[in-house]
Design a protein around this motif. Structure first.
Motif, short mmCIF file in Angstrom:
data_model
loop_
_atom_site.label_atom_id
_atom_site.label_comp_id
_atom_site.label_asym_id
_atom_site.label_seq_id
_atom_site.Cartn_x
_atom_site.Cartn_y
_atom_site.Cartn_z
N ILE A 69 0.85 -1.18 0.00
CA ILE A 69 0.00 0.00 0.00
C ILE A 69 0.89 1.24 0.00
N LEU A 70 0.71 2.07 -1.01
CA LEU A 70 1.44 3.32 -1.13
C LEU A 70 0.46 4.47 -0.91
N THR A 71 0.78 5.35 0.01
CA THR A 71 -0.10 6.48 0.29
C THR A 71 0.66 7.79 0.10
N SER A 72 -0.07 8.82 -0.24
CA SER A 72 0.53 10.14 -0.37
C SER A 72 -0.37 11.15 0.31
N LYS A 73 0.26 12.16 0.86
CA LYS A 73 -0.45 13.21 1.56
C LYS A 73 0.09 14.56 1.11
N ALA A 74 -0.82 15.41 0.69
CA ALA A 74 -0.42 16.74 0.23
C ALA A 74 0.00 17.59 1.41
N VAL A 75 1.17 18.18 1.30
CA VAL A 75 1.69 19.06 2.35
C VAL A 75 1.95 20.43 1.75
N GLN A 76 1.42 21.45 2.37
CA GLN A 76 1.58 22.81 1.86
C GLN A 76 2.71 23.50 2.60
N ARG A 77 3.58 24.11 1.80
CA ARG A 77 4.75 24.77 2.38
C ARG A 77 4.58 26.29 2.29
N LYS A 78 5.07 26.96 3.30
CA LYS A 78 5.01 28.42 3.30
C LYS A 78 6.29 29.01 2.72
N HIS A 79 6.13 30.17 2.13
CA HIS A 79 7.28 30.90 1.62
C HIS A 79 8.15 31.34 2.80
N GLU A 112 -2.70 3.89 -3.25
CA GLU A 112 -2.49 2.98 -4.37
C GLU A 112 -2.10 1.61 -3.83
N VAL A 113 -2.71 0.58 -4.37
CA VAL A 113 -2.45 -0.80 -3.94
C VAL A 113 -1.72 -1.52 -5.07
#
Length: 384
Positions: A75-85, A137-138
């Motif tokens: 199992i492959l996972t992804s998580k959106a991470v928001q970066r600050k300037h 994703e599996v």
């Protein structure tokens, strides 16, 4: 005459010795051999080869691994991470321009394992594998890939059910964990450190492990089969390839396996899955009490002659237990006739009760045993 006889004997002896020496040096003397054609660099006769004996199935677990491995997925996972300037860190910039939205997205990837338990595509895994994932994703053992969606999660047991849509899925067979014993050989299957599907072997080191403070509801199978990062959600199987548990955690000070791994029993996983598929979440009983273990010091202060049971340390006002007359200081002895050994036992027995039903609980109060009939409530969701 004697001298002539000795001379004759010595002459014969020398002649025989010379003949034997000559025969040893030229063994083919006096013989004719057929001509042979021989390739340069090859022996006239090939050397004898020794073939390895076939592996006995009695000394191998390949049949068990072969049955279980196809149903264990990565199992492959992804998580959106928001970066600050970087300017966002400047307090003067914030003072004049405020705190605008983050400007850039990045992906954090993680991996784990899962077990296909239904031909409809339902997969059991750990909650911490898919928790807060934006994309799952599996990857199957036959290299097929599919997007998965979360059907439901249960953080209190660290279990989750996800689903994929593919045809001809391999399905693992659920085993009977109640028949498992300490010392039984088990195999752990998963994807440690992302190296690919891996099988490790060990034994059941202990059953019913609790008070580890990993999950709220604990009844772990302990094993020394190597379990590492990426094995979470994978299968712990018996020597027939039947699922006994879902690999969940390890005890380690370095992050690697030290021979102390924990798996959630298949009986718990099956119950959680069935509840999720039926109601979308796990429904558990609740009576509104806080408990405390009976220690030798408490037993002495209460004048108890027993070390089993759970002391009721607190009662929720207007909760089911309060309405039934349960009070702080009571010692819960049994739930519907099932003995309460300790606090963990009490939590598990109450959680198994059906909300909306009635339960008879026996308590010890001031050296007297009393039965209380309680209207079971529904356990509130855990705080995040």
């Amino acid at each position: 005459m004697r001298r002539l006889w000795l001379l004759f004997a010595q002459t014969v002896t020398i002649a025989l010795a010379l003949y034997l020496v000559y025969y040893a040096v030229k063994p083919d003397f006096g013989r004719t051999r057929p001509a042979t054609v021989q390739q340069l660099g090859t022996p006239a006769q090939p050397a004898a080869t020794i073939e390895a004996a076939p592996v006995s199935s009695a000394n191998s677990f390949r049949a068990a691994a072969g049955r279980a491995m196809p149903a264990v997925v990565n199992i492959l996972t992804s998580k959106a991470v928001q970066r600050k300037h970087p300017l966002m860190r400047d307090p003067y910039f914030k003072r004049f321009f405020g705190d605008p939205q983050e400007e850039e997205d990045d992906d954090q990837n993680s991996l784990g394992s899962g077990v296909i338990v239904s031909p409809d595509g339902y997969i059991l895994t750990n909650n911490h594998v898919v928790e807060a994932a934006d994309d799952i994703e599996v990857v199957l053992a036959d290299a097929r890939k599919a997007k998965a969606k979360v059907v439901g999660t249960d953080p209190e047991t660290d279990l989750a059910v996800i689903k994929i849509d593919l045809d001809k899925l391999p399905v693992i067979t659920l085993g009977h964990v109640d028949q498992a014993k300490v010392g039984d050989v088990v195999l752990a299957i998963g994807n440690p450190f992302g190296v690919g599907q891996t099988v490790t072997m060990g034994i059941i080191s202990a059953l019913g492990r609790n008070n580890l403070h990993i999950n709220h509801f604990e009844n772990f199978i302990q094993t020394d089969a190597a379990i590492n990062f990426g094995n979470s959600g994978g299968a712990l199987v018996d020597t027939n390839g039947n699922l006994l548990g879902i690999n969940s955690a390890i005890y380690s000070q370095t992050g690697g396996s030290v021979g102390i791994g924990f798996a959630i029993p298949v009986s718990t996983a099956k119950s959680v899955m069935e509840s999720i598929l039926k109601d979308g979440h796990v429904v558990r009983g609740w009576i509104g009490v806080e408990s405390q273990e009976i220690t030798p010091e408490l037993a002495q202060s209460f004048g108890l002659q027993r070390d089993s049971g759970a002391i009721i340390a607190g009662v929720v006002r207007n909760g089911p237990a309060d309405k039934a007359g349960m009070k702080p200081g009571d010692i819960l002895l049994s739930v519907d006739g099932k003995s309460v050994k300790d606090t963990n036992d009490m939590i598990n027995l109450i959680a198994q009760l059906q909300p909306g039903g009635k339960s008879t609980m026996r308590v010890l109060r001031k050296s007297r045993e009393t039965d209380l009939v309680i209207n079971v409530g529904k356990r509130p969701p855990p705080r995040k």
